[in-house]
Design a protein around this motif. Structure first.
Motif, mmCIF file in Angstrom:
data_model
loop_
_atom_site.group_PDB
_atom_site.id
_atom_site.type_symbol
_atom_site.label_atom_id
_atom_site.label_comp_id
_atom_site.label_asym_id
_atom_site.label_seq_id
_atom_site.Cartn_x
_atom_site.Cartn_y
_atom_site.Cartn_z
ATOM 1 N N ARG A 43 0.831 -1.207 0.000
ATOM 2 C CA ARG A 43 0.000 0.000 0.000
ATOM 3 C C ARG A 43 0.864 1.253 0.000
ATOM 4 N N ARG A 100 3.991 5.599 -5.387
ATOM 5 C CA ARG A 100 3.944 5.699 -6.847
ATOM 6 C C ARG A 100 2.939 6.760 -7.270
ATOM 7 N N SER A 101 1.787 6.802 -6.570
ATOM 8 C CA SER A 101 0.789 7.821 -6.887
ATOM 9 C C SER A 101 1.326 9.216 -6.621
ATOM 10 N N GLN A 102 2.020 9.368 -5.466
ATOM 11 C CA GLN A 102 2.618 10.662 -5.152
ATOM 12 C C GLN A 102 3.675 11.035 -6.180
ATOM 13 N N LEU A 159 2.302 1.695 -3.483
ATOM 14 C CA LEU A 159 1.333 2.235 -4.428
ATOM 15 C C LEU A 159 1.066 3.709 -4.153
ATOM 16 N N GLU A 160 1.005 4.056 -2.854
ATOM 17 C CA GLU A 160 0.795 5.460 -2.505
ATOM 18 C C GLU A 160 1.983 6.313 -2.936
ATOM 19 N N SER A 199 3.707 10.119 -9.300
ATOM 20 C CA SER A 199 3.013 10.519 -10.519
ATOM 21 C C SER A 199 2.515 11.954 -10.418
ATOM 22 N N LEU A 200 1.976 12.299 -9.237
ATOM 23 C CA LEU A 200 1.514 13.671 -9.040
ATOM 24 C C LEU A 200 2.669 14.655 -9.102
#
Length: 669
Positions: free
Chosen positions: A412, A418-420, A415-416, A422-423
């Motif tokens: 988790r 990776r999301s950060q 993934l978080e 990407s942002l």
């Protein structure tokens, strides 16, 4: 609060019951054929058979737990009359040597055998050796290649029989003796192989899971768990006799004793390594986690003691440490600082404190139960013989559940992250596009303003305009040009939008006079230089540095006050260079802040009424560093009213790294 999965408890209860049933006795504690079981300890280890009946024999029921001793334990086993062959089994398999004797036919002791015989007090006795069991004698045992335990066949007899067993071992004096029929022994052996296969299968599954996790991405805790599981597999194989059986089949039965002793040392060191790695993530007491880390030194210490012939001492220390470290681990779990609200972790722990404390409470309690019989502190029954196996399985299961929970949390977090990421990439891309747009706007602005300024200069050069007005307008135009040029230069420096530097000889005296004359500062600037100094640098960059030094002194000093430009050779870190020092009086109440003076767009509050960009000193710092130098600010003092800026540059740059080659570009004219 998170809870352990219910299946963990269910599997623990099921497997615990299965282990107990697999090794449970069909009748009495040691089998229905044993009428009496006695024991005494020979501290010297040298007692011969003739004197054993004179000793103080103590009745024994269940398992012998003699601890670590140098001598020998004698067991007297009285077997009831039986019409079918029987099997005498000794467990555990890791004991070094169990010698089996029987009274010699015709001796007084043999004659005393009968229904009412209890002991042969006052009678001479001679014993005949029948068999030698234990992992030191695997090559001489009939069943060592097919059976997990030491076995001795007893032929049918219509009279009770007495057998004497002599136990010697550098490991703990644990011994469980049982007598069974051939069918009972076969069923027991079958159950034992089945349960052991399931047990090792579970441990191997845990190891495969760890290996799969490492394949997806390296994790030190998972790697330590894999090492621990491999060590556990080796230890269980030796403890149950599987290691001896496999070595016997390979003709290496004589190595079984040493192999198991080494596995005992390795399993404690590997366990310490894993628990220290896992618990270290939760920030427990520093002294406690350091004690856990010290457990890895058990292995080299044990090897040294073995090399000097003190293997039993090594095993004693190893067992004591193994008994204490679970308590230290529990202290680490209870003192975990990662759960304190005042101490925020970069990422929240994936394991709840309830899970952590529960796991290490079970770990500590089960290992205490398992090691006490080995230390001779608890006269456990047959269940104590399997306590190590039950402990190993339960703790491995709980630790696996713990690590799976941790792995899910890490996934988790990944993934978080990776999301950060990407942002952040989107933000960087937007900022880059915005900067490019600003750069295009700046280029357009510079282009559009240069033409009107050129026209204004041309008009000012015509006739009919008063001299004072012409000079004032000229200064204003020059100030506007300087601001525009510095903005353009700063934009190019920050974006590394520079061309490859062309290094050429620069005579600093001539360049300084040229810049002073261009700025009409000859009446104010005093140039101090002992002798001509020539550098081999980028002329344009050096010119920008010098011109900004002079412009800064001219702009932010009282009108008409003197300015000093000193140029002198200076060695820095064994590298020849030159120092460019400009000093001047500051405007009243306008001494710049030393911490901000080189910041982009910084200007003192009193200077806001004058035209300026706040980029001059920023450019000096950036360009001097890219040329391999530095700049220093010297504020005024009570004994020296002037402030100064010193720039040091190397005389020559012979080699540039790839990064500097990208950065060191000349400004476009």
């Amino acid at each position: 609060m998170k809870r352990m999965p219910l299946f963990v408890f269910a599997v623990v209860l099921f497997c615990g019951a299965g282990l107990q049933k697999a090794w449970a006795e069909p009748g009495a504690m040691n089998g229905r054929f044993i009428e009496r079981l006695d024991v005494f300890f020979d501290a010297s280890g040298q007692l011969d058979a003739a004197g054993i009946e004179e000793q103080e024999w103590q009745p024994l029921k269940g398992m012998l737990t003699g601890g670590f001793r140098q001598g020998a334990h004698w067991l007297r086993v009285r077997v009831a009359a039986h019409a079918e062959p029987l099997v005498l089994r000794t467990r555990p398999a890791f004991v070094d040597s169990v010698e089996i004797f029987a009274p010699t036919p015709g001796s007084d002791a043999a004659k005393a055998e009968g229904p009412n015989a209890e002991r042969a007090d006052g009678r001479s006795i001679t014993l005949t050796p029948l068999a030698r069991l234990g992992d030191q004698h695997l090559n001489t045992q009939v069943f060592s290649k097919t059976k997990l335990n030491g076995l001795f066949e007893i032929p049918p007899s219509d009279q009770p029989q007495t057998f004497y067993l002599r136990l010697t071992s550098v490991s703990s004096h644990l011994l469980f003796v049982e007598v069974q029929t051939l069918s009972e022994a076969a069923a027991f052996e079958q159950n034992q192989h089945l349960v052991l296969g399931l047990y090792l299968g579970f441990l191997l599954t845990f190891a495969i899971w760890a290996l799969a996790q490492l394949y997806l991405g390296y994790d030190r805790v998972i790697a330590a768990f894999l090492v621990k599981q491999i060590a556990d597999l080796a230890y269980v194989s030796g403890f149950t006799g599987l290691m001896g059986m496999m070595l016997s089949r390979a003709g290496l039965g004589h190595w079984a004793d040493l192999a198991f002793s080494l596995s005992i040392l390795v399993v404690v060191a590997a366990g310490s390594f894993f628990h220290a790695s896992l618990l270290g993530e939760f920030r427990p007491y520093k002294w406690a986690i350091r004690i856990l880390w010290s457990g890895i030194f058990i292995l080299p210490l044990g090897l040294v003691l073995y090399a000097v012939g003190e293997l039993q001492l090594a095993l004693i220390i190893n067992t004591v440490i193994a008994n204490l470290f679970p308590l230290v681990s529990l202290i680490c779990a209870l003192s975990a600082g990662a759960y304190k609200s005042k101490e925020k972790s970069p990422l929240p722990p994936g394991i709840s404190k309830f899970q952590l404390v529960l796991t290490y409470t079970i770990f500590a309690v089960s290992l205490q139960v398992a090691t006490l019989p080995a230390l001779g502190l608890w006269a456990g029954q047959e269940l104590a013989l399997n306590a190590f196996l039950v402990h190993g399985f339960i703790t491995s299961l709980f630790l696996l559940a713990l690590l799976m929970t941790r792995a899910k949390q890490h996934e988790r977090n990944r993934l978080e992250a990776r999301s950060q990421m990407s942002l952040m990439e989107q933000k960087v891309r937007l900022l880059s596009e915005k900067r490019q747009e600003q750069g295009r706007f700046m280029a357009m602005l510079v282009h559009e303003l240069k033409t009107p300024l050129s026209v204004i200069r041309m008009v000012l050069g015509g006739v009919g305009i008063e001299s004072a007005l012409r000079q004032a307008a000229g200064r204003a135009v020059r100030s506007m040009s300087d601001v525009i040029e510095r903005c353009r230069q700063a934009e190019m420096v920050q974006d590394l939008d520079l061309q490859t530097s062309k290094f050429e000889p620069i005579e600093l005296w001539d360049l300084s006079l040229e810049l002073i004359e261009e700025r009409e500062m000859a009446s104010r600037v005093r140039l101090e230089i002992a002798h001509p100094i020539t550098t081999r640098l980028d002329r344009t960059l050096v010119k920008v540095i010098l011109s900004n030094l002079l412009d800064n002194a001219n702009r932010y000093s009282p009108a008409g006050s003197p300015i000093t430009l000193r140029i002198e050779p200076k060695v820095q870190q064994d590298l020849d260079g030159v120092a460019l020092e400009v000093s001047n009086l500051p405007n009243p109440g306008a001494v710049p802040d030393a911490d901000r003076v080189f910041n982009k767009y910084y200007r003192h509050a009193s200077s806001q009424r004058d035209t300026g960009s706040g980029l001059g000193l920023f450019l000096i710092r950036e360009l001097s560093e890219r040329l391999g130098g530095w700049v220093r600010y010297t504020p005024p003092r009570h004994d020296r009213p002037t402030l100064g800026f010193s720039v040091w540059l190397p005389l020559e740059l012979k080699e540039l790294g790839a990064e500097k080659k990208e950065a060191e570009r000349t400004l476009l004219p």
